[in-house]
Design a protein around this motif. Structure first.
Motif, PDB file in Angstrom:
ATOM      1  N   VAL A 122      14.139 -88.565  21.823  1.00 30.10           N
ATOM      2  CA  VAL A 122      14.235 -87.221  22.392  1.00 30.10           C
ATOM      3  C   VAL A 122      15.189 -86.369  21.550  1.00 30.10           C
ATOM      4  O   VAL A 122      14.904 -85.221  21.223  1.00 30.10           O
ATOM      5  CB  VAL A 122      14.717 -87.274  23.855  1.00 30.10           C
ATOM      6  CG1 VAL A 122      14.936 -85.855  24.391  1.00 30.10           C
ATOM      7  CG2 VAL A 122      13.715 -88.013  24.713  1.00 30.10           C
ATOM      8  N   SER A 123      16.324 -86.950  21.178  1.00 21.19           N
ATOM      9  CA  SER A 123      17.302 -86.226  20.373  1.00 21.19           C
ATOM     10  C   SER A 123      16.716 -85.807  19.036  1.00 21.19           C
ATOM     11  O   SER A 123      16.923 -84.673  18.590  1.00 21.19           O
ATOM     12  CB  SER A 123      18.540 -87.104  20.156  1.00 21.19           C
ATOM     13  OG  SER A 123      19.484 -86.438  19.344  1.00 21.19           O
ATOM     14  N   ARG A 124      15.961 -86.712  18.399  1.00 20.69           N
ATOM     15  CA  ARG A 124      15.379 -86.363  17.091  1.00 20.69           C
ATOM     16  C   ARG A 124      14.351 -85.253  17.229  1.00 20.69           C
ATOM     17  O   ARG A 124      14.255 -84.368  16.370  1.00 20.69           O
ATOM     18  CB  ARG A 124      14.744 -87.607  16.449  1.00 20.69           C
ATOM     19  CG  ARG A 124      15.770 -88.600  15.902  1.00 20.69           C
ATOM     20  CD  ARG A 124      15.115 -89.614  14.991  1.00 20.69           C
ATOM     21  NE  ARG A 124      14.165 -90.466  15.690  1.00 20.69           N
ATOM     22  CZ  ARG A 124      14.500 -91.571  16.363  1.00 20.69           C
ATOM     23  NH1 ARG A 124      15.776 -91.940  16.421  1.00 20.69           N
ATOM     24  NH2 ARG A 124      13.594 -92.289  16.977  1.00 20.69           N
ATOM     25  N   VAL A 125      13.576 -85.264  18.310  1.00 18.67           N
ATOM     26  CA  VAL A 125      12.603 -84.197  18.538  1.00 18.67           C
ATOM     27  C   VAL A 125      13.319 -82.858  18.701  1.00 18.67           C
ATOM     28  O   VAL A 125      12.929 -81.833  18.120  1.00 18.67           O
ATOM     29  CB  VAL A 125      11.734 -84.498  19.775  1.00 18.67           C
ATOM     30  CG1 VAL A 125      10.895 -83.269  20.145  1.00 18.67           C
ATOM     31  CG2 VAL A 125      10.831 -85.687  19.520  1.00 18.67           C
ATOM     32  N   ASN A 127      11.077 -88.063  11.401  1.00 19.17           N
ATOM     33  CA  ASN A 127      10.917 -89.493  11.684  1.00 19.17           C
ATOM     34  C   ASN A 127      10.453 -89.746  13.119  1.00 19.17           C
ATOM     35  O   ASN A 127      10.820 -90.755  13.738  1.00 19.17           O
ATOM     36  CB  ASN A 127      12.219 -90.259  11.417  1.00 19.17           C
ATOM     37  CG  ASN A 127      12.704 -90.108   9.987  1.00 19.17           C
ATOM     38  OD1 ASN A 127      11.905 -90.170   9.046  1.00 19.17           O
ATOM     39  ND2 ASN A 127      13.999 -89.891   9.809  1.00 19.17           N
ATOM     40  N   VAL A 128       9.655 -88.828  13.655  1.00 17.91           N
ATOM     41  CA  VAL A 128       9.082 -88.980  14.988  1.00 17.91           C
ATOM     42  C   VAL A 128       7.575 -88.835  14.872  1.00 17.91           C
ATOM     43  O   VAL A 128       7.088 -87.876  14.270  1.00 17.91           O
ATOM     44  CB  VAL A 128       9.637 -87.931  15.977  1.00 17.91           C
ATOM     45  CG1 VAL A 128       8.985 -88.103  17.348  1.00 17.91           C
ATOM     46  CG2 VAL A 128      11.148 -88.043  16.096  1.00 17.91           C
ATOM     47  N   SER A 129       6.828 -89.782  15.433  1.00 20.20           N
ATOM     48  CA  SER A 129       5.372 -89.712  15.367  1.00 20.20           C
ATOM     49  C   SER A 129       4.861 -88.546  16.208  1.00 20.20           C
ATOM     50  O   SER A 129       5.539 -88.101  17.154  1.00 20.20           O
ATOM     51  CB  SER A 129       4.744 -91.007  15.877  1.00 20.20           C
ATOM     52  OG  SER A 129       4.978 -91.156  17.272  1.00 20.20           O
ATOM     53  N   ARG A 130       3.670 -88.065  15.878  1.00 13.65           N
ATOM     54  CA  ARG A 130       3.111 -86.949  16.633  1.00 13.65           C
ATOM     55  C   ARG A 130       2.910 -87.292  18.109  1.00 13.65           C
ATOM     56  O   ARG A 130       3.278 -86.480  18.974  1.00 13.65           O
ATOM     57  CB  ARG A 130       1.785 -86.491  16.009  1.00 13.65           C
ATOM     58  CG  ARG A 130       1.095 -85.389  16.823  1.00 13.65           C
ATOM     59  CD  ARG A 130      -0.124 -84.842  16.133  1.00 13.65           C
ATOM     60  NE  ARG A 130       0.245 -84.077  14.951  1.00 13.65           N
ATOM     61  CZ  ARG A 130      -0.629 -83.445  14.182  1.00 13.65           C
ATOM     62  NH1 ARG A 130      -1.925 -83.497  14.470  1.00 13.65           N
ATOM     63  NH2 ARG A 130      -0.226 -82.768  13.138  1.00 13.65           N
ATOM     64  N   PRO A 131       2.373 -88.486  18.461  1.00 12.88           N
ATOM     65  CA  PRO A 131       2.224 -88.807  19.894  1.00 12.88           C
ATOM     66  C   PRO A 131       3.561 -88.792  20.626  1.00 12.88           C
ATOM     67  O   PRO A 131       3.643 -88.304  21.759  1.00 12.88           O
ATOM     68  CB  PRO A 131       1.599 -90.203  19.868  1.00 12.88           C
ATOM     69  CG  PRO A 131       0.882 -90.281  18.565  1.00 12.88           C
ATOM     70  CD  PRO A 131       1.738 -89.513  17.611  1.00 12.88           C
ATOM     71  N   ALA A 168       4.629 -86.311  23.635  1.00 12.66           N
ATOM     72  CA  ALA A 168       5.067 -86.858  24.925  1.00 12.66           C
ATOM     73  C   ALA A 168       6.397 -86.257  25.347  1.00 12.66           C
ATOM     74  O   ALA A 168       6.618 -85.932  26.522  1.00 12.66           O
ATOM     75  CB  ALA A 168       5.177 -88.381  24.835  1.00 12.66           C
ATOM     76  N   VAL A 169       7.300 -86.076  24.387  1.00 10.37           N
ATOM     77  CA  VAL A 169       8.606 -85.478  24.692  1.00 10.37           C
ATOM     78  C   VAL A 169       8.435 -84.018  25.112  1.00 10.37           C
ATOM     79  O   VAL A 169       9.053 -83.561  26.084  1.00 10.37           O
ATOM     80  CB  VAL A 169       9.549 -85.592  23.475  1.00 10.37           C
ATOM     81  CG1 VAL A 169      10.807 -84.757  23.701  1.00 10.37           C
ATOM     82  CG2 VAL A 169       9.914 -87.047  23.228  1.00 10.37           C
TER      83      VAL A 169
END
Length: 343
Positions: free
Chosen positions: A32-35, A41-45, A49-50
């Motif tokens: 969540v923090s990275r988003v 480094n976060v996948s699209r799905p 979701a976030v």
């Protein structure tokens, strides 16, 4: 002794946290923090979701806390390097500001309006911009020799200019249009109408727009160009009136005029009406910008359209790239001839 406190209403629900978002999204708190901090480094799905969980929980980002972590203010300055009254007179500035505000809002970034149109204002604006209040600046209407560019470049503040910044083309990122080609389109159109004595009211010749639009005019007319048919303006309505009166005095037989901005062209139309010249019967008039003035002028202006929405979005895109560490780059966009009643 027991003290009983009565409630005046239902207990307020605690504000949702990042942990709540993570639980709903089925991901870790770190994801969540990275988003929230750019999505690297976060996948699209996972990112989707976030985003869905944020909407469901009503989570609101604590911008102060985020700025402490990222060292970013989440705000950008819109810097007008013209006198304050120009902001309200020239509709191009409000078009740009609106477009930039919308583009930045998609990234949850606030636009801050500043004016640095006088020598007294520039040091104050420079101090503000370079003191950590903003992550970068969008410069509008930069003239050759403006010391603001030197000051900001020396402080390594990410900056994007609207239009080519003369003398800083390799150091400052910018977004502009093909000024010269736009001018060529207009003058070729006027000659195609059979007009032979085509005058021009230029923009300020210490700006890229002023220089390049005049160059395009001269490229089409070549040796047929008459120096008495060119008068300098400054993109204001008043300069359009004065320049048109001068043109009529110097070349009373002119049958067309290319004006370097719609606002200046509106002033030229006023002078032509005062002189008893019909438009387009006696004198065809062409502008540049396709601002709201082009539609409200009498008659409506034939003009060169600048893609304002795209200029705004490209300026924001380049600035966010600079903030992320990209090197300065430039974008040049095409223009389009729009034919209306004035020519």
């Amino acid at each position: 002794m027991t003290v009983v406190r009565q409630s005046n209403g239902p207990a307020r629900r605690p504000r949702p946290t990042m942990d709540d978002v993570a639980a709903v999204a089925g991901v870790s708190r770190g994801t969540v923090s990275r988003v929230l901090n750019g999505g690297r480094n976060v996948s699209r799905p996972a990112a989707e979701a976030v985003a869905k969980a944020i909407r469901q929980t009503g989570y609101v980002v604590n911008q102060h806390a985020r700025s402490l972590v990222t060292q970013r203010s989440q705000s950008v300055a819109f810097v007008l390097t013209e006198p304050q009254e120009r902001l309200f007179e020239d509709p191009n500035f409000s078009l740009l500001m609106h477009g930039c505000t919308q583009a930045l809002a998609e990234h949850d970034i606030t636009l801050v309006m500043t004016i640095a149109g006088t020598p007294e204002e520039r040091p104050r604006v420079t101090r503000y911009l370079t003191s950590g209040h903003v992550d970068g600046a969008l410069l509008v209407s930069t003239h050759r020799g403006n010391p603001l560019l030197d000051d900001l470049a020396a402080q390594d503040l990410p900056v994007v200019a609207c239009g080519k910044p003369i003398g800083y083309e390799r150091r400052v990122a910018y977004v502009g249009v093909d000024e010269r080609d736009g001018a060529r389109q207009m003058v070729e159109y006027l000659t195609g109408l059979g007009r032979r004595r085509i005058g021009m009211i230029t923009g300020p010749l210490d700006t890229a727009g002023g220089i390049e639009r005049l160059a395009g005019y001269r490229e089409v007319l070549g040796e047929a160009g008459d120096p008495s048919l060119v008068v300098t303006g400054d993109y204001t309505r008043a300069s359009g009136e004065a320049a048109m009166e001068r043109l009529l005095a110097q070349a009373p037989d002119l049958d067309a005029v290319f004006v370097a901005s719609d606002l200046t062209a509106a002033g030229a139309l006023t002078a032509l009406r005062r002189a008893g010249r019909s438009v387009p019967g006696d004198v065809a008039v062409g502008g540049f910008d396709d601002s709201s003035i082009a539609l409200t002028s009498q008659p409506a202006l034939t003009t060169i359209r600048q893609p304002w929405a795209r200029i705004s979005s490209e300026m924001v895109r380049l600035l966010l790239g600079l903030v992320a560490g990209d090197a300065p780059s430039a974008v040049t966009l095409p223009t389009e001839l729009v034919v209306r009643e004035s020519a």
